[in-house]
Design a protein around this motif. Structure first.
Motif, PDB file in Angstrom:
ATOM      1  N   ASN A  28      29.051   4.897  -5.641  1.00 47.30           N
ATOM      2  CA  ASN A  28      29.138   5.285  -7.058  1.00 47.30           C
ATOM      3  C   ASN A  28      30.617   5.272  -7.417  1.00 47.30           C
ATOM      4  N   PRO A  29      30.955   5.399  -8.693  1.00 46.07           N
ATOM      5  CA  PRO A  29      32.372   5.331  -9.078  1.00 46.07           C
ATOM      6  C   PRO A  29      33.226   6.388  -8.386  1.00 46.07           C
ATOM      7  N   SER A  30      32.673   7.588  -8.182  1.00 52.33           N
ATOM      8  CA  SER A  30      33.460   8.649  -7.524  1.00 52.33           C
ATOM      9  C   SER A  30      33.768   8.271  -6.076  1.00 52.33           C
ATOM     10  N   LEU A  31      32.785   7.690  -5.389  1.00 52.98           N
ATOM     11  CA  LEU A  31      33.000   7.300  -3.979  1.00 52.98           C
ATOM     12  C   LEU A  31      34.015   6.166  -3.897  1.00 52.98           C
ATOM     13  N   ALA A  33      36.359   5.576  -6.001  1.00 48.34           N
ATOM     14  CA  ALA A  33      37.673   6.094  -6.398  1.00 48.34           C
ATOM     15  C   ALA A  33      38.413   6.731  -5.215  1.00 48.34           C
ATOM     16  N   LYS A  34      37.682   7.115  -4.169  1.00 47.07           N
ATOM     17  CA  LYS A  34      38.321   7.718  -2.986  1.00 47.07           C
ATOM     18  C   LYS A  34      38.979   6.671  -2.102  1.00 47.07           C
ATOM     19  N   SER A 164      21.850  12.515  -2.951  1.00 51.21           N
ATOM     20  CA  SER A 164      22.592  13.774  -3.020  1.00 51.21           C
ATOM     21  C   SER A 164      22.117  14.737  -1.933  1.00 51.21           C
TER      22      SER A 164
END
Ligand code: E4P
Length: 221
Positions: A28-31, A33-34, A164
C-alpha cells in the motif's frame, strides 16, 4: 489458506519467499513510503521475486484517475493486482477494470455491505481490515465471518483476503473461518513457525544422538 506478506521491503520478501510458502504480496502507499527508491521499480522487483498476486495500490480518488493508474500498474507486470479503495469512485473503477480482465483487490473494507458491493463490481479479492477494527473495539474477525457466510451463498469469483492482521491468533482465526488468503507483516509471519517446545525437543534429540555416537566411538576403541 494462501499466505501473503504485507510489506514492500524486498529483504523481508526474499527471506520469507525462500521458505516456499509465500503465495503473494500486498503493498500500500504507506508501506512503499517506508522504502527507498522508485515505488514502481520496487513493485516490479517484488513481482520478479514472488510469482503470485502482487497488489499495488492506486492513489487517485476519482474513477477516471483510478482506471488510468490501474491500467498502468497492471501493465508493469502480469503479477500485478490493482488495489482500489472501497469508495464510490473505487466501485466504478473496479467495474471497468475487472471488465477489462484486470484483477482488482478492493481494500479498506470495513463492513459486509462494502464486501458485497466489491464482489458485485467484479473485484477478484476483497480485503477486510481486521486489526484496524479491533483497534476501535469492533471485533474484526466477525467481519471476516460475515463476508465468508455471505459469499458462501453466491457464485462470486472473489476471494476473501483477511488483512491488517496483527498477531498469529488472527491468522489461526482466519484459517478456521476459511478465509482464502491472510496477508500479514513479516513480523507476524516469523512467529507462525516458532515454538519453544520444538526448539527444546530438537535440542534433546540432538544431545541424545551425541550420546549414542559417543557410546559407539567408545565401543570401537
Ligand atoms: C492490506 O492489504 C493492507 O496493506 C494491510 O493489511 C494494512 O494493515 P495495517 O492495518 O496493519 O496497516
Amino acid at each position: 489458506m494462501k499466505i501473503f506478506l504485507d510489506t514492500a521491503n524486498l529483504d523481508e520478501i526474499r527471506e520469507a519467499a525462500a521458505l516456499g510458502v509465500v503465495d503473494g504480496i500486498t503493498t500500500n502507499p504507506s508501506l512503499l513510503a517506508k522504502e527507498t527508491g522508485d515505488p514502481e521499480a520496487i513493485l516490479v522487483e517484488i513481482c520478479e521475486t514472488v510469482d503470485g498476486p502482487i497488489s499495488g495500490e492506486v492513489v487517485a480518488t476519482e474513477a477516471d484517475g483510478m482506471i488510468k493508474e490501474g491500467r498502468h500498474l497492471a501493465s508493469l507486470h502480469e503479477n500485478v493486482v490493482v488495489k482500489i479503495p472501497c469508495i464510490t469512485e473505487g466501485l466504478k473503477a473496479t467495474k471497468i477494470l475487472s471488465g477489462e480482465g484486470k484483477r482488482v483487490n478492493m481494500t479498506l473494507v470495513f463492513s459486509p455491505t462494502q464486501a458485497l458491493l466489491a464482489a458485485k463490481s467484479g473485484a477478484r479479492y476483497v480485503s477486510p481490515f481486521l486489526g484496524r477494527l479491533d483497534d476501535i473495539a469492533a471485533p474484526g474477525m466477525d467481519l471476516v465471518a460475515d463476508i465468508i457466510q455471505i459469499f458462501d451463498h453466491y457464485d462470486f469469483d472473489c476471494e476473501v483476503l483477511a488483512a491488517s492482521l496483527r498477531h498469529p491468533l488472527h491468522v489461526v482465526e482466519a484459517a478456521r473461518m476459511g478465509a482464502d488468503i491472510a496477508t500479514m507483516p513479516k513480523s507476524v509471519f516469523d512467529k507462525l513457525l516458532k515454538h519453544p517446545l520444538t526448539d527444546i525437543g530438537l535440542k534433546r534429540f540432538l544431545d541424545d544422538w551425541e550420546k549414542v555416537k559417543a557410546q559407539l566411538a567408545a565401543k570401537a576403541v
